[in-house]
Design an enzyme around this catalytic site. Structure first.
Site, PDB file in Angstrom:
ATOM      1  N   GLU A 180      -3.822   2.845  10.387  1.00 45.92           N
ATOM      2  CA  GLU A 180      -4.567   3.340   8.968  1.00 45.92           C
ATOM      3  C   GLU A 180      -5.753   2.446   8.581  1.00 45.92           C
ATOM      4  OE1 GLU A 180      -0.833   3.028   6.668  1.00 45.92           O
ATOM      5  OE2 GLU A 180      -0.343   4.957   7.300  1.00 45.92           O
ATOM      6  N   GLU A 375       2.732   9.452  12.469  1.00 45.44           N
ATOM      7  CA  GLU A 375       3.625   8.989  11.454  1.00 45.44           C
ATOM      8  C   GLU A 375       3.815  10.063  10.500  1.00 45.44           C
ATOM      9  OE1 GLU A 375       3.346   5.257   9.318  1.00 45.44           O
ATOM     10  OE2 GLU A 375       2.171   4.183  11.022  1.00 45.44           O
TER      11      GLU A 375
HETATM   12  C1  BG6 Z   1       2.434   3.862   6.947  1.00 49.22           C
HETATM   13  C2  BG6 Z   1       2.490   2.429   7.642  1.00 49.22           C
HETATM   14  O1  BG6 Z   1       1.593   3.504   5.828  1.00 49.22           O
HETATM   15  O2  BG6 Z   1       3.829   4.101   6.217  1.00 49.22           O
HETATM   16  C3  BG6 Z   1       3.785   2.064   7.908  1.00 49.22           C
HETATM   17  O3  BG6 Z   1       1.700   2.624   8.849  1.00 49.22           O
HETATM   18  C4  BG6 Z   1       4.779   2.295   7.116  1.00 49.22           C
HETATM   19  O4  BG6 Z   1       3.740   0.814   8.691  1.00 49.22           O
HETATM   20  C5  BG6 Z   1       4.994   3.772   6.759  1.00 49.22           C
HETATM   21  O5  BG6 Z   1       6.116   1.878   7.385  1.00 49.22           O
HETATM   22  C6  BG6 Z   1       6.030   4.112   5.503  1.00 49.22           C
HETATM   23  O6  BG6 Z   1       5.692   3.271   4.425  1.00 49.22           O
HETATM   24  P1  BG6 Z   1       6.871   2.398   3.673  1.00 49.22           P
HETATM   25  O7  BG6 Z   1       6.466   1.688   2.767  1.00 49.22           O
HETATM   26  O8  BG6 Z   1       7.818   3.383   3.235  1.00 49.22           O
HETATM   27  O9  BG6 Z   1       7.520   1.489   4.853  1.00 49.22           O
END
Ligand code: BG6
Length: 475
Positions: A180, A375
């Site tokens: 990111e 993701e």
């Molecule tokens: C992304 C990141 O922004 O979102 C991850 O790359 C992160 O590392 C994921 O865990 C989900 O966000 P969160 O804050 O719900 O864990």
């Protein structure tokens, strides 16, 4: 029942993780302290430069043990294989390889750990997709150099890449340079991603864009080097796609949404895929008095280090508009305006499967290179019932609807080559350091304060995803 049959053969069906949220073993095997290791689980738990010492009596640090993949990798990878994964997105903890970031020689024990992980994955034919820096860097680089705002980090990162590229050249083919990377265009990621540990006063756009420029140069040099070491390497950028719809059809809102898309999403893609800064960024820098130092060679370096693939994270969408009095919605990295047509997760992230199709088309139209979704997932508070089961139908529903839209995008002509949802198993949430906000296909028995047996339980979504993979996406 919808039928989704058009996923290409060889499609990467995987799941994702990151070292500092999953691995644990924070001070084992010669590993140095990472910037993530000094983050507590308090909502505003970032310890700043003035107090970088670990004080475990006073604070709980979620990254220290995380889900303890460090000690359980064999059993965990076996579970991934049982789920049918053919790929696994993970990251290397930089400080496991170079404990201080500027050490002369790498830490052999750290390198050996990843050898073991890659060998174990190979045993089950699971392809590693490796992020080189996922929201962390050796803490020493923040303290001694001020993090990525300092150009010195470029060479240190390239040395780290050189070490891991040579060591794993026959074990890893897919690499992502920075997780990111566009988080530096918003305030949030400055501390973790930028490894900067800066005070609020220092957290200015100019500092962040300078750090981002250094990461662009480092990424481009890494891409070039990687291809020299192994021409078969596929090296990608990784963008948090912060999709922002215009909040109304007022042309001012349309323009505002376009500018948001340009500066938050497209800027990084343009530099990393096309190899140069887009003109809108130049105007933005001028109008906002942002003066970053770009050295003469940088233009050439960016041009010669363009990525092979575009990877992205996608969780939710927001709206963008000129009327700031409208209700706010939270989300991944940014807060935007609420969309009356969307429902939100327990954490207020608005769920928008159709938005994924829009994003995939938008990105592919612009860059025309293979895309991976590395993701996507639903953070929810899962409950283990009296039969020791986790019936996470809401997660299945979320993933199913997104996979359907991926299929639609493929029909639109998008060259989508992989999907590694977040996350392979429960791990520490990034934004709040919680365990309660769970994303995994596999439950990990641990709570927000670090209590629990770490026992793994396959959730209902585990069996569901296994079936999806077996049928190559047919739902
Ligand atoms: C992304 C990141 O922004 O979102 C991850 O790359 C992160 O590392 C994921 O865990 C989900 O966000 P969160 O804050 O719900 O864990």
């Amino acid at each position: 029942m919808s039928h989704v049959k058009n996923f290409p053969t060889g499609f990467f069906w995987g799941a994702a993780s990151s070292a500092n949220q999953f691995e644990g073993g924070w001070n084992e095997g010669g590993k140095g302290v990472n910037t993530a290791d000094i983050i507590t689980n308090q909502k505003d738990g970032f310890l700043r430069l003035t107090t970088p010492q670990i004080d475990s009596d006073k604070y709980y640090y979620p990254s220290h043990e995380a889900s303890d993949f460090y000690h359980n990798y064999k059993e965990d990878i076996k579970l991934f294989s049982e789920m049918g994964l053919n790929s696994f997105r993970m990251s290397i903890a930089w400080a496991r390889v170079f404990p201080n970031g500027d050490d002369e020689c790498p830490n052999e024990e750290g390198l050996k750990f990843y050898d073991n992980v890659f060998d174990e994955l190979k045993k089950y034919d699971i392809e590693p997709i490796v992020t080189i820096s996922h929201y962390e860097a050796p803490l020493n680089l923040a303290i001694k150099y001020g993090g990525w705002r300092n150009r010195a980090l470029i060479n240190l990162y390239v040395k780290y890449c050189d070490t891991i590229f040579r060591r794993y050249k026959d074990k890893v083919k897919h690499w992502l340079t920075f997780n990111e990377i566009n988080c530096l265009t918003v305030s949030f990621g400055a501390i973790t991603a930028g490894a900067m540990i800066i005070s609020d006063e220092e957290n200015t756009e100019e500092v962040r864009f300078q750090a981002l420029h250094h990461q662009f140069v480092a990424s481009a040099l890494a891409v070039k080097l990687g291809h020299e070491i192994n021409p078969d390497f596929k090296i990608g950028c990784m963008i948090a796609y912060m999709c922002g719809y215009p909040s109304t059809c007022n042309p001012m809102d349309i323009l505002k949404a376009q500018q948001h898309d340009q500066m938050k999403n497209m800027l990084c893609g343009d530099v990393q895929v096309r190899g140069y800064y887009p003109s809108f960024a130049k105007r933005y820098f001028e109008e906002n008095n942002i003066n970053i130092v770009v050295e003469e060679n940088d233009v050439e370096i960016l041009k010669n280090g363009t990525v092979d693939l575009y990877s992205l994270s996608y969780y939710m969408t927001n709206c963008v508009g000129t009327d700031a009095s409208k209700d706010k919605a939270s989300g991944n990295l940014i807060v935007g305006l609420k969309n009356p047509y969307l429902k939100a997760s327990e954490w207020g992230w608005q769920i928008d499967p159709e938005g994924l199709r829009w994003v995939l088309n938008n990105v592919y139209d612009r860059y025309q290179i293979p895309i991976m979704i590395v993701e996507n997932g639903l953070g929810a508070e899962d409950i283990v019932d009296e039969n020791n089961q986790v019936n996470d139908d809401y997660r299945i529903e979320y993933l199913r609807r997104h996979i359907e839209q991926m299929s639609e995008a493929i029909k639109d002509g998008v060259n989508l080559i992989g999907y590694t949802p977040w996350s392979c198993m429960d791990l520490v949430s990034l934004s709040g350091g919680e365990m309660k906000k769970r994303y995994g296909f596999i439950y990990v028995d641990k709570d927000n304060d670090g209590n629990g047996t770490l026992k793994r339980i396959k959730k209902k979504s585990f069996y569901w995803y296994k079936q999806i993979i077996e049928q190559n996406g047919i739902i």
